[in-house]
Design an enzyme around this catalytic site. Structure first.
Site, PDB file in Angstrom:
ATOM      1  N   HIS A 234      -8.702 -14.722 -29.687  1.00 25.74           N
ATOM      2  CA  HIS A 234      -7.631 -15.447 -30.384  1.00 25.74           C
ATOM      3  C   HIS A 234      -6.238 -14.886 -30.155  1.00 25.74           C
ATOM      4  O   HIS A 234      -5.260 -15.452 -30.634  1.00 25.74           O
ATOM      5  CB  HIS A 234      -7.905 -15.469 -31.894  1.00 25.74           C
ATOM      6  CG  HIS A 234      -7.633 -14.146 -32.550  1.00 25.74           C
ATOM      7  ND1 HIS A 234      -8.497 -13.094 -32.475  1.00 25.74           N
ATOM      8  CD2 HIS A 234      -6.575 -13.705 -33.262  1.00 25.74           C
ATOM      9  CE1 HIS A 234      -7.994 -12.062 -33.109  1.00 25.74           C
ATOM     10  NE2 HIS A 234      -6.823 -12.391 -33.605  1.00 25.74           N
TER      11      HIS A 234
HETATM   12  C1  UD1 Z   1      -3.524 -13.718 -37.522  1.00 24.30           C
HETATM   13  C2  UD1 Z   1      -2.869 -12.354 -37.328  1.00 24.30           C
HETATM   14  C3  UD1 Z   1      -3.697 -11.542 -36.340  1.00 24.30           C
HETATM   15  C4  UD1 Z   1      -5.147 -11.479 -36.749  1.00 24.30           C
HETATM   16  C5  UD1 Z   1      -5.663 -12.891 -36.940  1.00 24.30           C
HETATM   17  C6  UD1 Z   1      -7.101 -12.894 -37.366  1.00 24.30           C
HETATM   18  C7  UD1 Z   1      -0.418 -12.246 -37.475  1.00 24.30           C
HETATM   19  C8  UD1 Z   1       0.839 -12.137 -36.692  1.00 24.30           C
HETATM   20  N1  UD1 Z   1      -1.542 -12.469 -36.768  1.00 24.30           N
HETATM   21  O1  UD1 Z   1      -3.437 -14.390 -36.275  1.00 24.30           O
HETATM   22  O2  UD1 Z   1      -3.182 -10.243 -36.289  1.00 24.30           O
HETATM   23  O3  UD1 Z   1      -5.876 -10.822 -35.761  1.00 24.30           O
HETATM   24  O4  UD1 Z   1      -4.851 -13.545 -37.921  1.00 24.30           O
HETATM   25  O5  UD1 Z   1      -7.593 -14.179 -37.461  1.00 24.30           O
HETATM   26  O6  UD1 Z   1      -0.380 -12.134 -38.688  1.00 24.30           O
HETATM   27  N2  UD1 Z   1      -4.966 -21.783 -38.529  1.00 24.30           N
HETATM   28  C9  UD1 Z   1      -5.831 -22.684 -39.090  1.00 24.30           C
HETATM   29  N3  UD1 Z   1      -6.455 -22.313 -40.237  1.00 24.30           N
HETATM   30  C10 UD1 Z   1      -6.282 -21.121 -40.828  1.00 24.30           C
HETATM   31  C11 UD1 Z   1      -5.398 -20.211 -40.243  1.00 24.30           C
HETATM   32  C12 UD1 Z   1      -4.759 -20.552 -39.089  1.00 24.30           C
HETATM   33  O7  UD1 Z   1      -6.034 -23.780 -38.599  1.00 24.30           O
HETATM   34  O8  UD1 Z   1      -6.903 -20.847 -41.865  1.00 24.30           O
HETATM   35  C13 UD1 Z   1      -4.296 -22.144 -37.276  1.00 24.30           C
HETATM   36  C14 UD1 Z   1      -2.902 -22.627 -37.530  1.00 24.30           C
HETATM   37  O9  UD1 Z   1      -2.703 -23.748 -36.768  1.00 24.30           O
HETATM   38  C15 UD1 Z   1      -2.018 -21.510 -37.043  1.00 24.30           C
HETATM   39  C16 UD1 Z   1      -2.880 -20.783 -36.045  1.00 24.30           C
HETATM   40  O10 UD1 Z   1      -4.222 -21.026 -36.434  1.00 24.30           O
HETATM   41  O11 UD1 Z   1      -0.837 -21.996 -36.480  1.00 24.30           O
HETATM   42  C17 UD1 Z   1      -2.617 -19.320 -36.028  1.00 24.30           C
HETATM   43  O12 UD1 Z   1      -2.670 -18.772 -37.357  1.00 24.30           O
HETATM   44  P1  UD1 Z   1      -1.742 -17.518 -37.750  1.00 24.30           P
HETATM   45  O13 UD1 Z   1      -2.043 -17.075 -39.116  1.00 24.30           O
HETATM   46  O14 UD1 Z   1      -0.341 -17.823 -37.387  1.00 24.30           O
HETATM   47  O15 UD1 Z   1      -2.157 -16.409 -36.733  1.00 24.30           O
HETATM   48  P2  UD1 Z   1      -3.588 -15.977 -36.178  1.00 24.30           P
HETATM   49  O16 UD1 Z   1      -3.641 -16.317 -34.733  1.00 24.30           O
HETATM   50  O17 UD1 Z   1      -4.705 -16.433 -37.039  1.00 24.30           O
END
Ligand code: UD1
Length: 372
Positions: free
Chosen positions: A210
């Site tokens: 991811h």
């Molecule tokens: C975040 C953390 C990362 C961690 C990861 C574990 C930061 C900068 N990154 O990254 O360090 O390793 O979590 O999972 O804080 N989304 C969903 N549902 C959710 C959450 C996210 O659909 O419940 C999608 C959203 O479209 C979002 C994307 O995933 O834009 C990324 O989510 P985000 O929280 O920005 O970062 P992660 O890649 O999950």
């Protein structure tokens, strides 16, 4: 300060939940001394990314839910700060505990510190020395302003001392993520994920992916998919897909290609109990996660980390982890080494024994003069 120590622990994203759960369990046994409140920022909000973990870990409903959701880094961090400031104003905690390196970690630390509230960082001092990782910025920024440092491995102490932090505020306590792993290992018999997916122990590999550096660029993701094809010619590969990765696979038009790979088993993100069950029974794990490097080291399962750097060097030095730059030929070579080479000798790092949270709580009681 009232009679009890009022503590708010902040969680936001999936890897945070297992770092706080063991502390919460201990705090619940000392409600005469500690009033522990849990704040969920809502950075992760899908059931599979959040609530499923609360259930598996026996965490209660959070006392505060900030509903920050997704967005750019600035948007997400800003929203959390605005909402968390209100919570701090309302509840006036004596200590805010933050964990790991996600946007919720820096947002809460920055908010609390500026309000004059003491902050403790669990998993402090880790450094990948790669400032293109958002997590590295979160780690450096959090450690530069927080008050107490709870460290999981020697490199964390070395990094904090090199950055000029006060040694009296640095505590080598071990790893609360491993506390949760130890806690859940007793419960994985309950999981029937192997039979649901039609898997036999030791006859499959497990993968998570991811990191923006691996999944946000179509060329990089395409070359990793070729690696998956190679692996799937040798062994079945289970791939619980993170929402960021799923989105990009669809956006770049790779969905069909992926679904047509024989032996590739794609699932939704899994709960903690199911995931640990898979890890423990896998032949090896491929990942770009932080915590999985540590969990596989504890479980003595070979791990190939598809990154150029790691902030958890102990897992490579004495654990089962191999850091492999995410290039096709390097990864294929590493998979062959793991499958057909001799296994790496490994040890479990110091204090990764299921008791890190106990050490942390003892230190917190001392800090506030509440030890027995
Ligand atoms: C975040 C953390 C990362 C961690 C990861 C574990 C930061 C900068 N990154 O990254 O360090 O390793 O979590 O999972 O804080 N989304 C969903 N549902 C959710 C959450 C996210 O659909 O419940 C999608 C959203 O479209 C979002 C994307 O995933 O834009 C990324 O989510 P985000 O929280 O920005 O970062 P992660 O890649 O999950």
């Amino acid at each position: 300060m009232g009679n009890k120590i009022k503590i708010i622990s902040v969680v936001g994203a999936r890897p945070n939940f297992m770092k706080v759960a063991p502390l919460h369990r201990i705090f619940q046994q000392m409600t005469d001394k500690i009033n522990h409140l849990l704040c969920h920022t809502g950075q992760h909000y899908d059931y599979e990314m959040s609530q499923a973990f609360f259930q598996d870990l026996g965490l209660p409903e959070p006392n505060f839910y900030l509903g920050a959701g997704s967005g750019s880094h600035a948007e997400q961090t800003g929203k959390i700060m605005i909402e968390f400031e209100k919570i701090c104003t309302q509840t006036k905690p004596d200590l805010v505990i933050v964990v790991g390196d996600v946007n919720s970690t820096i947002a809460a630390t920055l908010t609390a510190t500026k309000m004059g509230i003491l902050t403790a960082h669990i998993e402090a001092g880790l450094r990948s020395f790669d400032r293109s990782m958002p997590e590295e910025i979160n780690r450096i920024a959090t450690d530069s302003i927080c008050d107490f440092y709870f460290v999981t491995e020697q490199s964390g102490i070395d990094n904090l001392l090199r950055e000029g932090h006060n040694p009296e505020k640095i505590f080598f306590v071990g790893n609360t993520m491993i506390d949760s792993l130890v806690y859940i290992l007793d419960k994985i018999e309950k999981s029937n994920i192997l039979s649901i997916l039609g898997l036999e122990s030791n006859k499959f590999a497990l993968m998570t992916l991811h990191r923006p550096s691996n999944v946000d660029d179509p060329n990089q993701l395409a070359s990793l998919i070729e690696v998956f094809e190679f692996i799937c010619n040798q062994i079945r590969l289970v791939f619980p897909i993170h929402p960021r990765t799923r989105k990009n696979i669809e956006l770049f038009g790779f969905k069909n290609k992926l679904e047509n790979i024989k032996n590739l088993i794609i699932t939704e993100p899994l709960g903690y109990i199911d995931f640990v069950k898979l890890m423990k029974n896998s032949r090896f794990v491929m990942t770009d996660s932080g915590g999985i490097q540590e969990e596989t080291t504890y479980l003595k399962i070979p791990c190939i980390t598809m990154r150029t750097t790691t902030e958890r060097p102990i897992t490579c030095q004495i654990g089962t982890n191999r850091l492999v730059p995410p290039e096709k030929s390097r990864l294929i070579q590493a998979v062959q080494d793991v499958l057909y080479g001799s296994p790496k000798d490994s040890q479990i790092p110091k204090f990764w024994d299921g008791k890190a949270a106990e050490r942390i709580v003892d230190i917190i009681l001392q800090i506030f003069g509440k030890e027995n």
